[in-house]
Design a protein around this motif. Structure first.
Motif, PDB file in Angstrom:
ATOM      1  N   ALA A 135       0.853  -1.191   0.000  1.00  0.00           N
ATOM      2  CA  ALA A 135       0.000   0.000   0.000  1.00  0.00           C
ATOM      3  C   ALA A 135       0.884   1.235   0.000  1.00  0.00           C
ATOM      4  O   ALA A 135       1.742   1.393   0.860  1.00  0.00           O
ATOM      5  N   ASP A 136       0.663   2.110  -0.972  1.00  0.00           N
ATOM      6  CA  ASP A 136       1.504   3.286  -1.134  1.00  0.00           C
ATOM      7  C   ASP A 136       0.799   4.524  -0.584  1.00  0.00           C
ATOM      8  O   ASP A 136      -0.395   4.722  -0.808  1.00  0.00           O
ATOM      9  N   GLY A 137       1.545   5.347   0.140  1.00  0.00           N
ATOM     10  CA  GLY A 137       0.998   6.613   0.615  1.00  0.00           C
ATOM     11  C   GLY A 137      -0.023   6.489   1.731  1.00  0.00           C
ATOM     12  O   GLY A 137      -0.999   7.244   1.782  1.00  0.00           O
ATOM     13  N   VAL A 138       0.178   5.540   2.638  1.00  0.00           N
ATOM     14  CA  VAL A 138      -0.736   5.383   3.778  1.00  0.00           C
ATOM     15  C   VAL A 138      -0.507   6.529   4.762  1.00  0.00           C
ATOM     16  O   VAL A 138       0.640   6.873   5.074  1.00  0.00           O
ATOM     17  N   VAL A 139      -1.610   7.120   5.244  1.00  0.00           N
ATOM     18  CA  VAL A 139      -1.474   8.307   6.099  1.00  0.00           C
ATOM     19  C   VAL A 139      -2.000   8.103   7.517  1.00  0.00           C
ATOM     20  O   VAL A 139      -1.916   9.017   8.336  1.00  0.00           O
TER      21      VAL A 139
END
Length: 644
Positions: free
Chosen positions: A612-616
């Motif tokens: 998962a890319d860009g998890v905030v």
């Protein structure tokens, strides 16, 4: 032991057995024949000499003379005349050198030849018995010569058979190497098909493996289709088949989380309108068809002009408005110019004989605003242009100071060189559920006054001037240097599509990998999903190049068009990085959870990890790991400065 070695052993064994049997048959038959011929010669010579002695005077001198004459006329080892009383009257024997054949051969090929015996008479009385033995040395030399010739012929024959056999075996076994490669690819979850070889046995094996590849591909296509249907049903507009307003807001929120400070991303809103009133009210029965045509033409325009941007997203946010989000794109005025030159709506179909307008508003995305503030800005501009009577009206935000604009290749090169001097490699950790780091995602920053900016700021101009590869090569060199300084770590670099589409750019990439083979096994190269979907041939060549150098490959920003990546099961991809659009606020998005769960299962069946890319948020991370994701990449505030 390989089949090739087994076949060679069988061939050599056959040659050896055949040679031994042939030698034994030839040798013993020759030996036997020689003994018989020598024996017959002994008998004939003894009879003829006995006849001469019978008729001659029996004086010692005469006997000696005749024995010597006979001995000298042929090859004899012994001529002896014995009297009736058993005493030797006279004899002559060979006193020269023996055979030149080796002792071991003489022992093996020993000739046993009985002497020729004949009676000598003196009148009516018996005078004596004559013994004649032929010399065997010359026969032994002849046998030795034939033996050497036979061995030499066997050696020459073996060498000749070896050369011819190697060529024949190479042809016969050539399909075997391809079959082994196919089997190895299956073990690596790359289900490729190969042509049937002409050898029937090999053809049956290949046919069975090709059938397996076909079944796997059919399952892959079907699973992809089901995932796409599920995603489209929940997130796509049923009329235009593009993302709906809910999906768009998720996309917009995830994009704003990346805090674009460079003014390189824009939001455009294209709106259908009539000169007066609500256009739906005039012809509701054909309105949907018209809107679908409107969306298709916009989609076709932006995909045809991919030189305007790096990433492209489009969504229908209400009945008449379609939003387009572009990243690392040309300035809005430049987009307007291209739009007017190649207007996709210039020859729109008639809509109930009404005068339909298409107006467009556009703004640059800022890092310090929320999604509703961004939409308020673009709505305000749209309302202004809707009041005009222009058929194709534009109302665009003025170019902000942060947007990089360059009109010459020389200026771009100069600015890029200056930025390169202060370039720094930044990394984002991609970690698993246990906290173990899978690899580090690399990107570059440079110092612009008091601001740190990303090199994506140069991308649009580089695309116009054909210099995008310089950005990728700089990033790759920085990453390779980082790997040398961090021998225990792995690093991933995202490449632009221009780097793999051009042959010269690919050769530069190959040279760089070749020069750093000590660290590239810890390197991963990534491409965007739309690059793999739009350029399958170049993508395949890129994967083959990476596979040759043992470099891992992955797809980034996966989600929207994964089903369009042809033959994805053949490329040996190591992982997929799911676009932040799908992982943002996934804890509250049940449809995305279902879609991502299915996508993770599909990727795992292909042997790929899912990231998962860009998890905030931590809650999103927990959900993603629970539905089967192998890793997550979380950005902090500082890292978001340059991330795109």
């Amino acid at each position: 032991m390989t089949l090739n070695k087994q076949l060679w052993i069988a061939i050599l064994a056959i040659i050896a057995v055949n040679s031994v049997v042939s030698f034994l048959v030839l040798f013993f038959s020759t030996q036997k024949n020689t003994e018989e011929q020598l024996y017959l010669k002994n008998i004939d010579d003894a009879n003829s000499l006995a006849l001469v002695l019978t008729q001659a005077e029996k004086s010692p001198a005469g006997i000696r003379l005749m024995l010597s004459a006979k001995f000298d006329s042929g090859h004899y080892s012994l001529i002896r005349l014995e009297g009736t009383d058993g005493n030797v009257i006279d004899e002559i024997y060979f006193e020269g050198e023996a055979s030149t054949a080796p002792d071991w051969f003489q022992a093996m090929a020993e000739l046993t030849v009985p002497p020729g015996i004949s009676q000598v008479s003196d009148g009516w009385d018996q005078f004596g018995t004559l013994y004649v033995e032929s010399q065997t040395a010359f026969a032994m030399d002849t046998l030795w010569s034939k033996f050497k010739s036979f061995v030499m012929s066997i050696v020459i024959l073996t060498v000749g058979i070896g050369i011819i056999g190697s060529l024949i075996l190479r042809v016969i076994l050539k399909p075997l190497g391809t079959i082994v490669d196919q089997a190895n690819s299956f073990s690596e979850r790359k289900f490729i098909k190969i042509a049937l070889p002409w050898t029937a046995d090999f053809a049956r094996v290949v046919n069975a493996m090709n059938s397996l590849a076909d079944r796997f591909k059919a399952n892959l296509v079907e699973n992809n289709r089901r995932l796409e249907l599920a995603r489209e049903r929940d997130q796509h507009d049923p009329v235009t088949n593009i993302p709906n307003i809910n999906a768009f807001f998720t996309l917009l929120e995830s994009q704003l989380r990346f805090r674009d400070k460079d003014g390189q991303n824009v939001l455009l809103m294209h709106s259908l309108m009539k000169d007066k009133g609500d256009i739906q009210a005039f012809a509701p029965e054909i309105f949907n068809q018209f809107v679908k045509e409107f969306a298709d033409r916009l989609d076709g325009f932006y995909r045809e002009h991919s030189e305007l941007y790096t990433d492209f997203r489009m969504a229908r946010i209400n009945e008449t408005d379609i939003c387009v989000l572009l990243t690392e794109c040309r300035d809005l005025e430049g987009i307007q110019e291209v739009f007017m030159e190649d207007n996709p709506l210039e020859h729109s179909p008639d809509f109930a004989d009404l005068n339909i307008h298409c107006v467009t508003a556009g703004v640059y995305i800022r890092a310090d605003e929320a999604s509703y503030e961004l939409l308020d800005r673009v709505d305000g501009l749209l309302e202004e242009v809707q009041e005009s009577e222009t058929v194709f009206g534009f109302n665009l935000q003025p170019l902000p100071e942060t947007h990089y604009r360059c009109d010459s290749k020389e200026k771009w090169q100069k600015d890029f060189d200056i930025a390169s001097q202060s370039a720094e490699l930044m990394t984002v950790s991609v970690h698993t559920h246990s906290g173990k780091t899978m690899h580090y995602q690399a990107f570059m920053l440079y110092k612009d006054g008091n601001e740190m900016r990303g090199f994506g700021r140069f991308t649009e101009a580089a695309r116009r001037f054909g210099t995008v590869d310089k950005i990728d090569l700089l990033a790759l060199k920085k990453a390779l240097a980082w790997l040398k300084d961090n021998p225990e770590k792995c690093c991933a670099v995202l490449l632009y599509q221009e780097t793999i589409l051009d042959t010269f750019n690919r050769s530069q990439l190959e040279d760089l990998l070749k020069a750093n083979q000590d660290v590239i096994t810890r390197l991963s190269l990534e491409l965007r999903e739309h690059t793999a979907a739009s350029h399958p041939k170049s993508f395949r060549q890129f994967c083959e190049l990476a596979d040759y150098f043992k470099v891992d490959t992955g797809l980034k920003r996966v989600g929207e068009s994964f089903s369009k990546v042809a033959d994805v099961h053949e490329f040996g991809l190591k992982y997929l990085k799911i676009d932040s659009t799908y992982v943002y606020d996934v804890v509250n998005n049940r449809s995305n959870q279902v879609y991502l769960n299915g996508l993770a299962d599909l990727a795992h069946s292909l042997g790929m990890a899912v990231i998962a890319d860009g998890v905030v948020s931590e809650k999103d991370e927990e959900v993603l790991l629970s539905i089967g994701f192998d890793g997550v990449a979380r950005l902090n505030i500082d890292e978001q400065i340059a991330a795109k």
